[in-house]
Design an enzyme around this catalytic site. Structure first.
Site, PDB file in Angstrom:
ATOM      1  N   GLU A 264      -4.026  -0.351  -7.836  1.00 26.86           N
ATOM      2  CA  GLU A 264      -3.322   0.763  -8.477  1.00 26.86           C
ATOM      3  C   GLU A 264      -4.220   1.514  -9.451  1.00 26.86           C
ATOM      4  OE1 GLU A 264       0.620   1.225 -11.347  1.00 26.86           O
ATOM      5  OE2 GLU A 264       0.568  -0.286  -9.761  1.00 26.86           O
TER       6      GLU A 264
ATOM      7  N   LYS B  51       5.187   6.606 -24.097  1.00 30.08           N
ATOM      8  CA  LYS B  51       4.468   5.494 -24.697  1.00 30.08           C
ATOM      9  C   LYS B  51       3.356   6.028 -25.595  1.00 30.08           C
ATOM     10  CE  LYS B  51       5.330   2.519 -20.685  1.00 30.08           C
ATOM     11  NZ  LYS B  51       4.723   1.756 -19.565  1.00 30.08           N
TER      12      LYS B  51
ATOM     13  N   LYS C 202       2.029  -8.168 -10.526  1.00 36.22           N
ATOM     14  CA  LYS C 202       0.946  -7.200 -10.704  1.00 36.22           C
ATOM     15  C   LYS C 202       0.128  -7.588 -11.927  1.00 36.22           C
ATOM     16  CE  LYS C 202       1.463  -2.834 -12.082  1.00 36.22           C
ATOM     17  NZ  LYS C 202       1.950  -1.437 -12.015  1.00 36.22           N
TER      18      LYS C 202
ATOM     19  N   LYS D  78      -3.096  -6.665 -14.562  1.00 35.12           N
ATOM     20  CA  LYS D  78      -3.930  -5.595 -15.104  1.00 35.12           C
ATOM     21  C   LYS D  78      -5.405  -5.953 -14.983  1.00 35.12           C
ATOM     22  CE  LYS D  78      -0.635  -2.848 -16.659  1.00 35.12           C
ATOM     23  NZ  LYS D  78      -0.484  -1.431 -16.271  1.00 35.12           N
TER      24      LYS D  78
ATOM     25  N   ASP E 170      -3.923  -3.437 -11.184  1.00 34.57           N
ATOM     26  CA  ASP E 170      -3.783  -2.100 -11.751  1.00 34.57           C
ATOM     27  C   ASP E 170      -4.918  -1.848 -12.733  1.00 34.57           C
ATOM     28  OD1 ASP E 170      -2.991   0.260 -12.910  1.00 34.57           O
ATOM     29  OD2 ASP E 170      -1.053  -0.453 -13.631  1.00 34.57           O
TER      30      ASP E 170
ATOM     31  N   HIS F 276       7.025   3.845 -10.639  1.00 29.48           N
ATOM     32  CA  HIS F 276       6.542   3.252 -11.886  1.00 29.48           C
ATOM     33  C   HIS F 276       7.675   3.065 -12.887  1.00 29.48           C
ATOM     34  CE1 HIS F 276       4.961   4.007 -16.086  1.00 29.48           C
ATOM     35  NE2 HIS F 276       4.269   2.940 -15.735  1.00 29.48           N
TER      36      HIS F 276
END
Length: 396
Positions: free
Chosen positions: A250, A81, A194, A196, A224, A326
């Protein structure tokens, strides 16, 4: 011992054979491709809001397609990425010739051969991420030759795995859009969400968590922080967030802060999850040795493929850790199905256009496909997104 009409000595070395001559198939042809998957819209996590990275607009994939003299085939991939994809591809081009003429059964030996071919640039990081594409393709080939899904070849504990969705919880989305995307994911059968976090203002994160918890009720929820907190912030935030009954927090700290993660794991009631940014077995061992995690999150393409991932699984199981790899659900679904403790797999719909086949999600779980190998083939769209490729050897 007799096989296929010929006699083989019990000890091949005693019969004058070199290692590998007990089987006759050999790798004949390999195609390595660099493919860029465009995202529908730029996305941001905490690394963007803290100024450390730019928004994510595309994902680079390194694909390896392998065929043998007897007509067996396998496909594997790695990815990167923002940066690194062309670097992985360049390294793969340099080492791919090492596999031609080799026995495809000798996956562990071939992994070692490839890593030592490029050892001067290290035995972790970009170099092993390039090797991952070949390693995963060889495991795919082996399972296909056996006529088994990879999970069954490894020894499955289950035919489906709990799954959670991340792609609808990014910080670049306003909270109303996040809730809308979460509802869509849950309606398709996703079992958990999940979200962010890790913004410069932690109070905004807390408001978003509270809004999502009210929206989804008792559905499992994880957060996360993408390594953006210091130890003090992580501890204070973790204590406040315990009211939301989170499945895990996370990457609260830098990926290599083993001691800091261990202190959080000991202090907080909420489980700690990390590991996705690590690129070797040794680095994951440090997490395990320091008691840094409750959920370990290795990424098969990042650690060098399925061969090293299986070593991490064994270490984690010995320590009685939970497993939640992941990304890369196409690979990790099979690996988590073969883990002794009930795991999680991460659902991203981004890569679905790359393959002709899709994964089924039902009642909060992702179903292990009954197709041989990983159960995927590259789509025409993936071919269209290819920027460069190289072929070595001769195709049957």
């Amino acid at each position: 011992m007799t096989t296929s009409g010929r006699v083989i000595a019990a000890n091949p070395l005693a019969a004058g054979l070199t290692v590998g001559e007990a089987t006759t198939d050999r790798i004949a042809w390999i195609k390595t491709s660099l493919v860029f998957l465009p995202l529908a819209a730029p996305i941001s996590d905490a690394k963007v809001l803290t100024g450390r990275q730019k928004p994510l607009t595309e994902i680079a994939f390194l694909f390896a397609e392998i065929e043998t003299e007897q007509g067996h085939s396998g496909v594997g991939f790695s990815y990167s990425k923002r940066a690194g994809g062309p670097g992985q591809y360049a390294h793969a081009r340099e080492i791919v010739g090492e596999l031609i003429g080799e026995d495809p059964n000798d996956i562990a030996r071939l992994w070692d051969k490839l890593v030592w071919a490029g050892a001067s640039v290290g035995r972790s990081g970009l170099s092993t991420q390039a090797i991952a594409a070949f390693d995963i393709a060889l495991w795919d080939l082996k399972a296909k030759r056996a006529g088994l899904p990879l999970a069954k070849l490894l020894g499955a504990h289950r035919d489906s795995v709990r799954c959670y969705n991340t792609s609808g919880g990014y910080l670049s989305m306003p909270i109303e859009e996040v809730k809308e995307r979460i509802s869509m994911a849950l309606n398709t059968g996703i079992g958990a969400i999940k979200l962010k976090v890790g913004q410069p203002d932690p109070m905004i994160d807390l408001q978003r968590i509270e809004a999502v918890r009210k929206h989804i009720g008792d559905v499992p929820l994880a957060i996360d922080a993408n390594q953006q907190w210091d130890r003090t912030t992580a501890l204070r935030f973790g204590r406040i967030a315990e009211q939301f009954n989170l499945t895990w927090i996370e990457e609260p700290l830098d990926a290599y802060d083993y001691e800091g993660h261990a202190a959080l794991a000991a202090e907080l009631a909420t489980p700690i999850a990390t590991g996705e940014m690590l690129t070797s077995v040794d680095e994951h061992y440090e997490l395990i040795r320091h008691n840094s995690v409750d959920f370990i999150q290795p990424d098969a393409p990042r650690v060098g493929g399925i061969t090293p991932f299986l070593k991490i699984m064994a270490l984690a199981d010995h320590k009685k850790l939970q497993l939640a790899p992941h990304y890369c659900m196409e690979i990790h679904l099979h690996l988590t199905a073969a883990y002794g403790r009930e795991p999680w797999v991460e659902h991203f719909e981004w890569s679905e256009a790359m393959f002709n086949e899709t994964l089924e999600v039902k009642n909060g779980r992702m179903i292990v496909p009954n197709r041989p190998g990983l159960g995927f083939s590259l789509s025409e769209q993936a071919r269209a997104w290819t920027r460069d490729h190289i072929e070595v050897g001769k195709r049957k």
